[in-house]
Motif scaffolding. Structure first.
Motif, PDB file in Angstrom:
ATOM      1  N   ASP A 133       0.805  -1.221   0.000  1.00  0.00           N
ATOM      2  CA  ASP A 133       0.000   0.000   0.000  1.00  0.00           C
ATOM      3  C   ASP A 133       0.840   1.275   0.000  1.00  0.00           C
ATOM      4  OD1 ASP A 133      -2.650   0.934  -0.228  1.00  0.00           O
ATOM      5  OD2 ASP A 133      -2.611   1.629   1.858  1.00  0.00           O
ATOM      6  N   ARG A 134       2.144   1.136  -0.267  1.00  0.00           N
ATOM      7  CA  ARG A 134       3.028   2.284  -0.434  1.00  0.00           C
ATOM      8  C   ARG A 134       3.418   2.436  -1.895  1.00  0.00           C
ATOM      9  NH1 ARG A 134       1.836   1.227   4.894  1.00  0.00           N
ATOM     10  NH2 ARG A 134       2.939   2.656   6.259  1.00  0.00           N
ATOM     11  N   VAL A 135       3.699   3.668  -2.302  1.00  0.00           N
ATOM     12  CA  VAL A 135       4.269   3.921  -3.619  1.00  0.00           C
ATOM     13  C   VAL A 135       5.791   3.794  -3.516  1.00  0.00           C
ATOM     14  CG1 VAL A 135       4.768   5.720  -5.312  1.00  0.00           C
ATOM     15  CG2 VAL A 135       2.434   5.408  -4.494  1.00  0.00           C
ATOM     16  N   VAL A 136       6.393   3.023  -4.422  1.00  0.00           N
ATOM     17  CA  VAL A 136       7.847   2.930  -4.501  1.00  0.00           C
ATOM     18  C   VAL A 136       8.262   3.395  -5.893  1.00  0.00           C
ATOM     19  CG1 VAL A 136       9.877   1.443  -4.387  1.00  0.00           C
ATOM     20  CG2 VAL A 136       7.935   1.021  -2.863  1.00  0.00           C
ATOM     21  N   ALA A 137       8.963   4.525  -5.949  1.00  0.00           N
ATOM     22  CA  ALA A 137       9.436   5.080  -7.214  1.00  0.00           C
ATOM     23  C   ALA A 137      10.946   4.896  -7.288  1.00  0.00           C
ATOM     24  CB  ALA A 137       9.080   6.561  -7.323  1.00  0.00           C
ATOM     25  N   GLY A 138      11.469   4.780  -8.520  1.00  0.00           N
ATOM     26  CA  GLY A 138      12.902   4.547  -8.611  1.00  0.00           C
ATOM     27  C   GLY A 138      13.536   4.998  -9.903  1.00  0.00           C
ATOM     28  N   THR A 139      14.809   5.282  -9.808  1.00  0.00           N
ATOM     29  CA  THR A 139      15.677   5.480 -10.954  1.00  0.00           C
ATOM     30  C   THR A 139      17.110   5.314 -10.456  1.00  0.00           C
ATOM     31  OG1 THR A 139      16.068   6.874 -12.902  1.00  0.00           O
ATOM     32  CG2 THR A 139      16.004   7.979 -10.767  1.00  0.00           C
ATOM     33  N   ARG A 140      18.087   5.491 -11.333  1.00  0.00           N
ATOM     34  CA  ARG A 140      19.473   5.183 -10.976  1.00  0.00           C
ATOM     35  C   ARG A 140      20.121   6.265 -10.120  1.00  0.00           C
ATOM     36  NH1 ARG A 140      23.171   4.851 -16.068  1.00  0.00           N
ATOM     37  NH2 ARG A 140      22.713   7.082 -15.979  1.00  0.00           N
TER      38      ARG A 140
END
Length: 254
Positions: A133-140
């Protein structure tokens, strides 16, 4: 169901920089160190580190848990070889969410990476997923201005491009899920002891990120790590040698 010994209903762990290099399909307990590992990490003091990761992961993580892996997952140059490392990770408990690092040369196309990932594994890059139920955003991420390895001529464009990719991910996450807690996975640190600010930190503050996990720093570079609460964001270094090769339970908002 609660985490083992944690008292928490939510269970998200993180560990980065696995630096695997298997050259054939192997099981968790069927690895010939002399023939099956292309780039042993023993030269860095990581003695049979995949065995340490395996044993401590199994001690810690359950099938219902999720593990974030922010970059430098495999030394492979080609996606076909990285699949051996992905398959080894697949055999470990839990769901896995991965994002790229500076050594993930096989990850030129996130579409192609996603096509070969085993079930229960996700790849995010300039986008996001939902975990517990959490947003996990990512990039390098990238080297930071003013840091030891910064070169203005070569790094500025990449740094700004990577910041733009994080903004794309967070914009979409906030638009789609405005009320969910936001977590960011970066490979490079968003700040260091030498570089106290960055576009990455600015964006995470702007978009209300509560927690950022990152890797990349090894050995003596651990001393440059910034952890704890910084401008309302909890920072956590999770490169596997820093956390003694054991996935760490993340502190989430209630």
């Amino acid at each position: 169901m609660l985490n083992k010994g944690s008292g928490r209903a939510l269970s998200i762990y993180a560990i980065g920089d696995l630096h695997l290099s298997f050259n054939r399909p192997v099981s968790l307990y069927d690895v010939n160190f002399e023939t099956d590992v292309d780039k042993p990490m023993d030269i860095f003091g990581w003695e049979r580190h995949y065995e340490q990761v395996r044993d401590r992961w199994i001690e810690t993580v359950r099938e219902s848990d999720t593990v974030l892996i922010p970059g430098d997952i495999s030394w492979a140059l080609k996606l076909n070889q990285a699949r051996y490392d992905f398959d080894w990770i697949r055999q470990l408990p839990g769901k896995k969410v991965m994002s790229p690092g500076n050594h993930c040369y096989y990850a030129q196309s996130k579409k192609k990476v996603r096509e070969v990932l085993p079930e229960g594994m996700e790849w995010i890059d300039a986008d996001y997923t939902i975990v517990e139920d959490r947003v996990v955003a990512g990039t390098r991420g990238w080297n930071l201005p003013g840091d030891y390895h910064w070169d203005e001529e070569t790094d500025r464009k990449i740094y700004e491009r990577q910041a733009g990719r994080l903004q794309i991910a967070l914009e979409a996450a906030v638009k789609d899920h405005p009320d969910r807690e936001r977590i960011v996975m970066l490979h490079f640190p968003p700040v260091t002891e030498k570089s106290k600010s960055s576009l990455f930190m600015d964006l995470m503050k702007e978009y209300g990120v509560s927690l950022c996990v990152y890797g990349h720093l090894h050995g003596r570079a651990h001393r440059d790590a910034v952890e704890g609460m910084v401008d309302g964001i909890r920072l956590r270094l999770v490169s596997c040698d820093y956390i003694d090769f054991q996935p760490v339970l993340l502190e989430l908002q209630e």
